[in-house]
Design an enzyme around this catalytic site. Structure first.
Site: not given
Lengths: 430, 251
Positions: B106, B140, B203
């Site tokens: 990330c 997002r 993640h």
């Protein structure tokens, strides 16, 4: 003037309840046909609106504030668990107003989800707000912690009277710097208890990692939690300390009692009532845990505690506040929308405290994620069963004669309560 | 483990593998600790001795680094580490070119690239270890992700980012997205591979449910340091089942 939206909304509410839903549908209907309903109704209250927000502990704290104010003779309107967004508040109001849309209350104390609070306070500026904390919560829904702090800051900015802040949470305490006209009060924690409150910045700190800088100088708090006993707590305010019995368990719930006291004192001090500290403390000592917040049920003559876990800090606090020794333990992790789909939070909790006794049962849609997490913390796992009803049955059977504790996410808790209600008395929450 | 066990373990250890976490204080938002913990445990399960070190802003940079792991942060965290990361760019590049295994997730994936251009047009320079560039967006990308890879089989994780990354000619994608979005809304790529660097938006944490990637990092580290890798036999029963259940979950 009569607004037809109210009787219509009440009708929709009645119908939707008949269909078995305590849903926000009636709120939606009223919002659509009468957008001013909520604002109009709430602004008529003599002592206005108090908003409680933050990432952890809103439900328990709101419940405490309501009971504290009621002990002072105030009529309080509040919203129930699960309706902490604007439409939910509108739906809750519909249930309380008379057919003319009048609300018989002195003050409204509303728990608001930080993401939805902005919309609410833009429509109804609160006279008071209580901002608890900014801990990681369902980042997959809202983005980032700093953004959450901004949402709380917005609530404070829209507040017309008193803003109550957590002195120990740097992100919340710093909101004070951005305020101009409002009165600011703090609730605080004795330094000796700070260690039991991880915050996200030093949450997963390996040995030697420094904690983040807090405020340069701690402001004076209106109420400070000094000590926590097995079933008592010591608070300091007005220059003296008092010890009171507590039904609530878990240090973080009791810290929120300091928050609730601070807000209740502000509201009473502003002329809503004369704060009588003896009755305030008596009310505080009687507050029972809210839905799933360390509630204790009885199963087979043994206590069974439900501890809701929603984010790393809450889980860590839960493990600290409810030590595992002597208990049979179950963990139920779901990843439905209301729980948050992202499982990464489980890796920000340390489970070492469960290593000695192990975890008897792991369940929920993400049971294997949880079991894997425990494996990496070298915590023995008795059994894994993704289906909650089967897991609960086995857990109760195997744990006969032992007190039990279940750590569970929100929707897992709903499922567990449903199952438990078949074998024991569970308070029904609509 | 008790001291006696520790002595025997050290006696029987196949050697020490040193793992350095980059900026855990400021870049540790998506369960990144999970990746460090998995490396630590699996190194031990393979019969080696793990040594886990932290590198934070201003620390002396550890030597003898065998594996580097770094994670995601908020914008504020990225600002805090930016200068320090630039100061360490030379060392990190050298390690990367030398074949040191690294995992960057990330935020650090983005900063290992050439630059990050924010929505307002400000350009945050990266350290250019990876030939990738990232552009901030208003959208997002959030949810469960499945990636098909040739090296590690199916990779499962969770993404949550608004920066969109495109790969240059100098890197390969980690894989192709089978569910979710990945690097950007256009090309179906997820992550980046260059030498022994694995970069990804995923993640969840990434390594617990993708032990193949963890073992690649450990194997590479052992081969670089000791000339060969002799694996142990970690119990991956839960990992296999967690993968099966995760793969069935909605976006």
């Amino acid at each position: 003037m009569v607004f037809y939206s109210v009787p219509l909304g009440k009708l929709v509410r009645r119908v939707s309840r008949l269909r078995g839903g305590g849903s926000a549908l009636p709120g939606l209907v009223v919002e659509k046909i009468d957008p001013g309903f909520m604002r109009r109704t709430l602004t008529t209250l003599p002592h206005g609106v108090a908003v409680v927000s933050g990432t952890n502990g809103k439900t328990t704290t709101t419940k405490m504030v309501v009971e504290l104010l009621e002990s002072q003779g105030l009529k309080v309107f509040t919203n129930r668990t699960g309706s902490n967004f604007t439409r939910g508040v509108a739906a809750a109001l519909l249930g309380e107003v008379d057919w003319r849309g009048r609300l018989d209350a002195d003050i409204a104390v509303l728990e608001l989800d930080e993401a939805h609070a902005v919309h609410f306070v833009n429509s109804v500026p609160p006279r008071y707000c209580l901002l608890l904390n900014v801990l990681r919560d369902q980042l997959d829904r809202f983005g980032e912690i700093d953004k959450t702090a901004q949402l709380l800051q917005h609530i404070a900015a829209k507040t017309t009277g008193t803003v109550v802040l957590n002195r120990e949470d740097p992100r919340v305490a710093r909101i004070a710097d951005t305020l101009t006209g409002q009165e600011v009060k703090y609730f605080g924690l004795d330094d000796s208890l700070l260690g039991t409150f991880p915050n996200d910045d030093d949450m997963r700190a390996a040995p030697g990692s420094p904690a983040p800088a807090g405020l340069p100088e701690k402001p004076v708090a209106d109420v400070v939690l000094r000590k926590v006993g097995a079933d008592s707590a010591e608070f300091e305010y007005d220059g003296g300390t008092v010890t009171t019995a507590m039904k609530l368990r878990g240090v973080y719930n009791i810290f929120n009692a300091a928050a609730a006291l601070t807000l209740a004192r502000s509201i009473c001090g502003a002329g809503a009532a004369t704060a009588d500290h003896a009755t305030l403390l008596e009310a505080l000592s009687k507050v029972a845990p809210a839905f799933g917040r360390g509630e204790s049920l009885t199963v087979d003559g043994q206590p069974l505690d439900l501890v809701l876990v929603k984010n790393p800090s809450g889980f860590r606090l839960g493990l600290k506040s409810f030590p595992a020794g002597g208990y049979a333990t179950m963990i139920a992790i779901n990843d439905n929308y209301a729980d948050g789909r992202d499982m990464s939070w489980l890796w920000d909790v340390e489970f070492d405290s469960l290593r000695e006794g192990g975890v008897d049962m792991v369940t929920g849609s993400r049971a294997y994620d949880m079991a894997l997490r425990l494996q990496y913390d070298q915590v023995p796992v008795g059994a894994v069963e993704t289906e909650i009803p089967a897991a609960l049955t086995a857990f109760v059977r195997e744990g006969r004669g032992k007190p039990k504790r279940i750590f569970c996410t929100y929707t897992a808790m709903l499922a567990i309560r449903r199952e438990l209600s078949k074998i024991t008395t569970v308070e029904v929450v609509s | 483990m008790n001291p006696a066990e520790a002595v025997t373990a050290a006696d029987q250890s196949k050697g020490t593998i040193r793992v350095v976490q980059l900026y855990p204080r400021d870049m540790n938002i998506y369960g990144d600790w999970g990746n460090a913990l998995v490396l630590q445990r699996r190194i031990a399960w393979h019969g080696y001795t793990p040594e886990l070190l932290e590198y934070n802003v201003g620390d002396p940079f550890p030597d003898g680094v065998d594996i580097i792991v770094g994670g995601g942060g908020q914008d504020s965290g990225q600002l805090v580490i930016q200068d320090d990361l630039q100061a360490r760019a030379g060392q990190l590049k050298e390690l990367a070119e030398d074949g040191a295994p690294m995992l960057v997730i990330c935020g650090l994936y983005q900063l290992f690239g050439r630059f990050f251009k924010t929505r307002t047009g400000a350009v945050i320079p990266g350290i250019g270890v990876l030939d990738v560039e990232t552009h901030g967006t208003d959208e997002r990308l959030i949810g469960n992700v499945k990636v098909s890879t040739t090296e590690f089989g199916e990779v499962l994780g969770y993404e949550n980012h608004s920066g969109q990354t495109t790969l240059g000619n100098g890197v390969r994608p980690l894989g192709t997205v089978a569910k979710g979005t990945g690097n950007n809304s256009n090309d179906g790529h997820e992550g980046a591979r260059y030498r022994n660097i694995v970069a990804s938006y995923l993640h969840g944490s990434l390594l617990p449910k993708n032990p193949a990637i963890a073992d690649f990092l450990i194997r590479t580290a052992a081969e670089r340091k000791f000339g060969s890798f002799s694996p142990g036999n970690p119990d991956d029963t839960y990992a296999v089942l967690a993968r099966e259940h995760a793969a069935r979950r909605p976006r």
